[in-house]
Each structure stands twice: as structure tokens, then as C-alpha cells.
Design a protein around this motif. Sequence first.
Motif, short mmCIF file in Angstrom:
data_model
loop_
_atom_site.label_atom_id
_atom_site.label_comp_id
_atom_site.label_asym_id
_atom_site.label_seq_id
_atom_site.Cartn_x
_atom_site.Cartn_y
_atom_site.Cartn_z
N ILE A 86 20.40 13.81 15.14
CA ILE A 86 18.99 14.50 16.61
C ILE A 86 19.44 15.85 17.36
CG2 ILE A 86 18.23 13.85 18.50
CD1 ILE A 86 17.88 10.79 16.62
N VAL A 90 18.30 19.37 17.98
CA VAL A 90 17.86 19.62 19.39
C VAL A 90 17.77 20.71 19.07
CG1 VAL A 90 17.81 19.21 21.64
CG2 VAL A 90 17.76 17.22 20.43
N HIS A 99 13.65 28.13 16.02
CA HIS A 99 13.28 26.81 16.61
C HIS A 99 11.74 26.90 15.30
CE1 HIS A 99 10.03 29.67 18.08
NE2 HIS A 99 11.41 30.64 17.90
N ALA A 104 9.50 21.75 18.20
CA ALA A 104 10.18 20.61 19.33
C ALA A 104 9.60 19.48 18.59
CB ALA A 104 9.65 20.76 20.86
N TRP A 105 8.09 19.44 18.54
CA TRP A 105 7.72 18.39 17.55
C TRP A 105 7.93 16.80 16.58
CZ3 TRP A 105 5.32 17.59 12.76
CH2 TRP A 105 5.11 18.45 11.70
N VAL A 107 11.06 17.16 16.53
CA VAL A 107 12.30 16.29 16.56
C VAL A 107 12.12 15.15 17.72
CG1 VAL A 107 14.69 16.51 18.35
CG2 VAL A 107 13.61 18.39 17.23
N VAL A 108 10.86 14.95 18.36
CA VAL A 108 10.31 14.03 18.71
C VAL A 108 10.03 13.19 17.70
CG1 VAL A 108 8.23 12.91 20.52
CG2 VAL A 108 9.28 15.68 20.85
N LEU A 109 9.05 13.06 16.29
CA LEU A 109 8.86 12.44 16.17
C LEU A 109 9.80 11.49 15.39
CD1 LEU A 109 5.99 13.50 13.42
CD2 LEU A 109 6.13 12.43 15.03
N VAL A 111 12.95 11.15 16.72
CA VAL A 111 13.95 10.24 17.57
C VAL A 111 12.77 9.34 17.75
CG1 VAL A 111 13.50 10.46 20.09
CG2 VAL A 111 14.78 12.22 19.10
N ALA A 112 11.52 9.77 18.31
CA ALA A 112 10.94 8.16 18.24
C ALA A 112 10.73 7.18 17.25
CB ALA A 112 8.84 8.57 17.97
N ARG A 113 10.90 7.55 15.82
CA ARG A 113 11.18 7.07 14.62
C ARG A 113 12.62 6.01 15.02
NH1 ARG A 113 15.01 5.36 10.75
NH2 ARG A 113 14.07 4.63 9.25
#
Length: 156
Positions: A86, A90, A99, A104-105, A107-109, A111-113
Motif C-alpha cells: 500500500i 500510494v 501516477h 488513486a482509485w 489504491v482506494v480499492l 485499501v478497501a479490500r
Amino acid sequence: MSEGVFAHWPNRITLLRFLASLVLFALFSVVGDRLDRSLTYASLAFWLFLLIAFSDYLDGYLARRGNLITSFGRIADPFVDKVLVIGAMVYLAVLPWSHHWFPAWIVVLVVAREFLVTAIRRYVESQGLAFPADWFGKVKMIVQCIAIGVALGIHA
């Protein structure tokens, strides 16, 4: 050092993986925007990441081979995996040269998982049931490391 949490090599390697991850993040912080213009820094980041990722296999192998599986290792090893993956994602999501590889989306997925699996594991174990790591988690880690390694390797 014959007693304690760091009495055996797998736990020592896990600690070294964590510290090496912090060195990698320091490298990203200090020269991250120059990684695309400096072959030396880019190669260093690439090889350091590969070393840290490979050492995950090594500490697990040594723990299983020597029957040295500990509570510390059971908690710390996946924690360090998450910090490495992670954290690297990031940085790759915010650095100008990378990038587009890690928006970013994504990375968000990821982290959410991780939050979801951790919550489910905690619930299942609170019910007195086992929720061990499985082959899917190992495959996920390998795929994530390959993706990060490729993004770093393109510039190395």
C-alpha cells in the motif's frame, strides 16, 4: 539472542522487511519526482523493492521449514506486506512519472479490500472460528508486487 520475539530468523527478516520498506519510502520522498530522470535512483528503488518483496517468501519459507511460526510472525508478516504494497502504491499514485500506472482509485480499492478482509477475519475469529491465510492472498500479493515492480522497472 536465543529468546524473545526475534530469536528466530523469520521474525528478524520480517523486522528487516519493515525497516527496508521505510528506507524505500524515504527514497520515494526524497527523490521520488527525480526517479524518472535518474537511472541510479530508479534502479535502487526497483532492486530494493524486489529484495523486500522476495524476502517475504524467504521468511515464510524459513518459518514453515523450521516450524518457527509465531504469534508475532502471524501478525507482523501480513502487516509488513500491507505496509510495503500500500505504501508503494500510494507513492506511485502521487508521483508525476508513475501516477498513470497507479491512479488513486486503484489504491482506494486495494485499501478497501484490505479493510474488508481484516474486518471479516476479525469477526470470524471472534466467533471462535479459524480464518487462515489462503492461496488467494498469496497470489494477490504476488500480482501486486509484479505490478509495482513493473512500474518501477520501467524506469530502472
